[in-house]
Enzyme design. Structure first.
Site, PDB file in Angstrom:
ATOM      1  N   LEU A  32       0.715  -1.124  -0.088  1.00 47.15           N
ATOM      2  CA  LEU A  32       0.036   0.298  -0.253  1.00 47.15           C
ATOM      3  C   LEU A  32       0.844   1.431   0.194  1.00 47.15           C
ATOM      4  O   LEU A  32       0.213   2.512   0.538  1.00 47.15           O
ATOM      5  CB  LEU A  32      -0.974  -0.513   1.462  1.00 47.15           C
ATOM      6  CG  LEU A  32      -1.846  -1.172   1.136  1.00 47.15           C
ATOM      7  CD1 LEU A  32      -2.661  -1.055   2.450  1.00 47.15           C
ATOM      8  CD2 LEU A  32      -2.715  -1.146  -0.237  1.00 47.15           C
TER       9      LEU A  32
ATOM     10  N   GLY B 112      -0.369   1.411  -3.747  1.00 48.76           N
ATOM     11  CA  GLY B 112      -1.927   1.451  -3.620  1.00 48.76           C
ATOM     12  C   GLY B 112      -2.839   1.643  -3.151  1.00 48.76           C
ATOM     13  O   GLY B 112      -3.033   2.020  -1.958  1.00 48.76           O
TER      14      GLY B 112
ATOM     15  N   ASP C 203       4.991  -5.874   1.904  1.00 48.43           N
ATOM     16  CA  ASP C 203       6.246  -5.702   1.082  1.00 48.43           C
ATOM     17  C   ASP C 203       7.086  -7.231   0.365  1.00 48.43           C
ATOM     18  O   ASP C 203       7.193  -8.195   0.716  1.00 48.43           O
ATOM     19  CB  ASP C 203       7.253  -5.018   1.375  1.00 48.43           C
ATOM     20  CG  ASP C 203       7.617  -4.325   0.960  1.00 48.43           C
ATOM     21  OD1 ASP C 203       8.671  -4.964  -0.349  1.00 48.43           O
ATOM     22  OD2 ASP C 203       8.169  -2.786   1.034  1.00 48.43           O
TER      23      ASP C 203
ATOM     24  N   ALA D 172       5.943  -2.520  -8.247  1.00 46.40           N
ATOM     25  CA  ALA D 172       7.334  -1.809  -8.317  1.00 46.40           C
ATOM     26  C   ALA D 172       6.999  -0.546  -7.883  1.00 46.40           C
ATOM     27  O   ALA D 172       6.375   0.242  -7.000  1.00 46.40           O
ATOM     28  CB  ALA D 172       7.253  -1.452 -10.138  1.00 46.40           C
TER      29      ALA D 172
ATOM     30  N   TYR E   5      15.480   3.610 -13.604  1.00 43.78           N
ATOM     31  CA  TYR E   5      14.061   3.165 -13.261  1.00 43.78           C
ATOM     32  C   TYR E   5      13.966   2.056 -14.566  1.00 43.78           C
ATOM     33  O   TYR E   5      13.740   1.016 -14.798  1.00 43.78           O
ATOM     34  CB  TYR E   5      12.805   4.165 -13.882  1.00 43.78           C
ATOM     35  CG  TYR E   5      11.329   3.393 -13.862  1.00 43.78           C
ATOM     36  CD1 TYR E   5      11.364   2.189 -12.982  1.00 43.78           C
ATOM     37  CD2 TYR E   5      10.609   3.768 -15.458  1.00 43.78           C
ATOM     38  CE1 TYR E   5       9.994   1.933 -13.362  1.00 43.78           C
ATOM     39  CE2 TYR E   5       9.951   2.908 -15.474  1.00 43.78           C
ATOM     40  CZ  TYR E   5       9.557   2.172 -14.635  1.00 43.78           C
ATOM     41  OH  TYR E   5       8.198   1.116 -14.941  1.00 43.78           O
TER      42      TYR E   5
ATOM     43  N   LYS F 170      14.043  -2.193 -14.156  1.00 43.66           N
ATOM     44  CA  LYS F 170      13.437  -2.804 -15.132  1.00 43.66           C
ATOM     45  C   LYS F 170      13.968  -3.605 -15.892  1.00 43.66           C
ATOM     46  O   LYS F 170      13.495  -5.164 -16.318  1.00 43.66           O
ATOM     47  CB  LYS F 170      12.231  -1.872 -16.028  1.00 43.66           C
ATOM     48  CG  LYS F 170      11.226  -1.634 -15.177  1.00 43.66           C
ATOM     49  CD  LYS F 170      10.194  -2.055 -14.640  1.00 43.66           C
ATOM     50  CE  LYS F 170       9.142  -2.249 -13.475  1.00 43.66           C
ATOM     51  NZ  LYS F 170       7.919  -3.380 -13.294  1.00 43.66           N
TER      52      LYS F 170
ATOM     53  N   PHE G 125       6.735  19.781 -20.544  1.00 47.61           N
ATOM     54  CA  PHE G 125       8.471  20.018 -20.659  1.00 47.61           C
ATOM     55  C   PHE G 125       9.098  19.663 -22.053  1.00 47.61           C
ATOM     56  O   PHE G 125       8.458  18.984 -22.572  1.00 47.61           O
ATOM     57  CB  PHE G 125       9.289  18.452 -19.931  1.00 47.61           C
ATOM     58  CG  PHE G 125       8.675  19.182 -18.013  1.00 47.61           C
ATOM     59  CD1 PHE G 125       9.772  20.400 -17.216  1.00 47.61           C
ATOM     60  CD2 PHE G 125       7.482  18.244 -17.363  1.00 47.61           C
ATOM     61  CE1 PHE G 125       8.573  19.921 -15.821  1.00 47.61           C
ATOM     62  CE2 PHE G 125       6.765  18.331 -16.698  1.00 47.61           C
ATOM     63  CZ  PHE G 125       7.537  19.356 -15.532  1.00 47.61           C
TER      64      PHE G 125
ATOM     65  N   ARG H  86       3.587  10.394 -27.548  1.00 44.74           N
ATOM     66  CA  ARG H  86       3.374   8.773 -26.769  1.00 44.74           C
ATOM     67  C   ARG H  86       2.681   7.842 -26.967  1.00 44.74           C
ATOM     68  O   ARG H  86       1.932   7.904 -28.110  1.00 44.74           O
ATOM     69  CB  ARG H  86       3.746   9.480 -25.042  1.00 44.74           C
ATOM     70  CG  ARG H  86       4.328  10.445 -24.509  1.00 44.74           C
ATOM     71  CD  ARG H  86       5.414   9.276 -24.388  1.00 44.74           C
ATOM     72  NE  ARG H  86       6.758  10.094 -23.327  1.00 44.74           N
ATOM     73  CZ  ARG H  86       7.451  11.054 -24.194  1.00 44.74           C
ATOM     74  NH1 ARG H  86       7.276  10.937 -25.338  1.00 44.74           N
ATOM     75  NH2 ARG H  86       8.376  11.663 -23.229  1.00 44.74           N
TER      76      ARG H  86
ATOM     77  N   ARG I 211      13.399  17.475 -19.485  1.00 43.20           N
ATOM     78  CA  ARG I 211      13.073  16.984 -18.550  1.00 43.20           C
ATOM     79  C   ARG I 211      13.995  15.599 -18.720  1.00 43.20           C
ATOM     80  O   ARG I 211      14.213  15.158 -19.847  1.00 43.20           O
ATOM     81  CB  ARG I 211      11.884  16.173 -17.615  1.00 43.20           C
ATOM     82  CG  ARG I 211      10.962  16.907 -16.788  1.00 43.20           C
ATOM     83  CD  ARG I 211       9.954  16.772 -16.078  1.00 43.20           C
ATOM     84  NE  ARG I 211       9.762  15.535 -16.628  1.00 43.20           N
ATOM     85  CZ  ARG I 211       8.700  14.988 -16.452  1.00 43.20           C
ATOM     86  NH1 ARG I 211       7.995  15.005 -14.848  1.00 43.20           N
ATOM     87  NH2 ARG I 211       7.733  13.726 -16.510  1.00 43.20           N
TER      88      ARG I 211
END
Length: 309
Positions: free
Chosen positions: A33, A36, A53, A75, A141, A145, A201, A208, A266
């Site tokens: 959480l 979440g 966790d 994640a 990140y 991944k 930005f 996308r 960015r």
């Protein structure tokens, strides 16, 4: 089928849980959480929820017991969050995945579907992006991944576990709440509904590939049933739009005129994004079905109601 969904109280995880339950499958959720929301699972009291966790070995071993398939969505998410706190990003995404895969192996789980990211590619060399596009992540990140994907897939070569890694592009939809580190759509939507300016930005002409969470949940489900299939697959809509065009579509979907401000690009943000879905279509039968305009209208209406609660 008994299933475990890590991060199942989160945005994508809760949508997957709803789909799994609608198909009659038993669902166990483990979620800290941290990002979440327990109320995301209120639609079904028969979901077994564990607040823990994914780095907790004992909790993970308990959660996977007797499961036929595991869907790994827990994640630390986002390029900027990982740049601000790379240690946390690596700890959750790397060690959480190691803990999960070891628990799954020991429990005899036969199928694992992990959530990877288009962030593993870095700045794009060609469009659309096929699975064999050069991999050169621009952020911690993307690197974490990539580890998650490669580490999990190694288990499909060493052990009797089928592993599919789904490389998400820009996912949006119901249950996606505001997070300053998150996707552009909830950030813009939240600010528009509050009458606050949205910040673009760069020049806004970057593109996308936005894919609805219902399609992502369906792809996870199909991957979980795809016996004999292992590997990494791109997961998007196969279409792209500019950020400037997105703002116009969000204005139309909400009936709100956005106040737009522009800032410098960015670090870690790619210029363009577009998924080649050929492999996912051929191996998983994946075909996105949610129209973007309809998805935006549904999302804006949902977020407006959620912000009132």
């Amino acid at each position: 089928m008994k299933t475990l969904v890590t991060g199942g109280a989160g945005f994508i995880g809760s949508n997957l849980c709803k789909l799994l339950r609608s198909e009659g499958h038993e669902v166990v959720v483990i979620d800290s959480l941290l990002s979440g929301y327990r109320r995301n699972l209120d639609f079904d009291p028969d979901i077994r929820f564990m607040e823990a966790d994914i780095r907790d070995q004992a909790a993970m071993e308990t959660a996977v017991e007797g499961c036929d398939a595991v869907f790994h969505l827990a994640a630390a998410v986002g390029n900027k969050r990982s740049i601000d706190d790379p240690r946390l990003d690596a700890d959750i995404n790397v060690m959480g995945t190691v803990t999960l895969m070891e628990a799954a192996r020991k429990a005899g789980v036969k199928r694992v579907v992990v959530s990877s990211s288009a962030g593993i590619f870095g700045e794009l060399k060609t469009l659309p992006i096929a699975e064999d596009h050069p991999i050169d992540p621009d952020s911690p990140y993307g690197a974490s991944k990539l580890f998650e994907e490669k580490f999990s897939l190694s288990y499909s070569k060493l052990y009797d576990i089928g592993v599919v890694a789904l490389r998400y592009f820009n996912v949006y939809g119901v249950n996606q709440r505001f997070d300053a580190y998150g996707n552009v759509i909830p950030i813009f939507a939240y600010r528009m509904l509050r009458g606050e300016p949205v910040t673009v930005f760069g020049d806004g002409e970057q593109t996308r590939d936005f894919v609805n969470v219902q399609d992502v949940a369906q792809a996870n489900y199909q991957a979980g049933l795809a016996d004999g299939v292992s590997g990494a697959f791109n997961l998007g809509s196969g279409t792209r739009i500019t950020i400037n065009a997105l703002i116009g579509m969000m204005e139309e979907a909400s009936g709100i005129k956005a106040k737009v401000e522009y800032g410098p690009p960015r670090p870690g943000d790619v210029r363009d994004s577009l998924a080649d879905l050929s492999a996912a279509r051929a191996s998983l039968g994946f075909a996105p079905s949610v129209n973007f305009e309809n998805g935006l209208r549904e999302y804006m209406a949902w977020l407006k109601a959620d912000m009132r609660d």
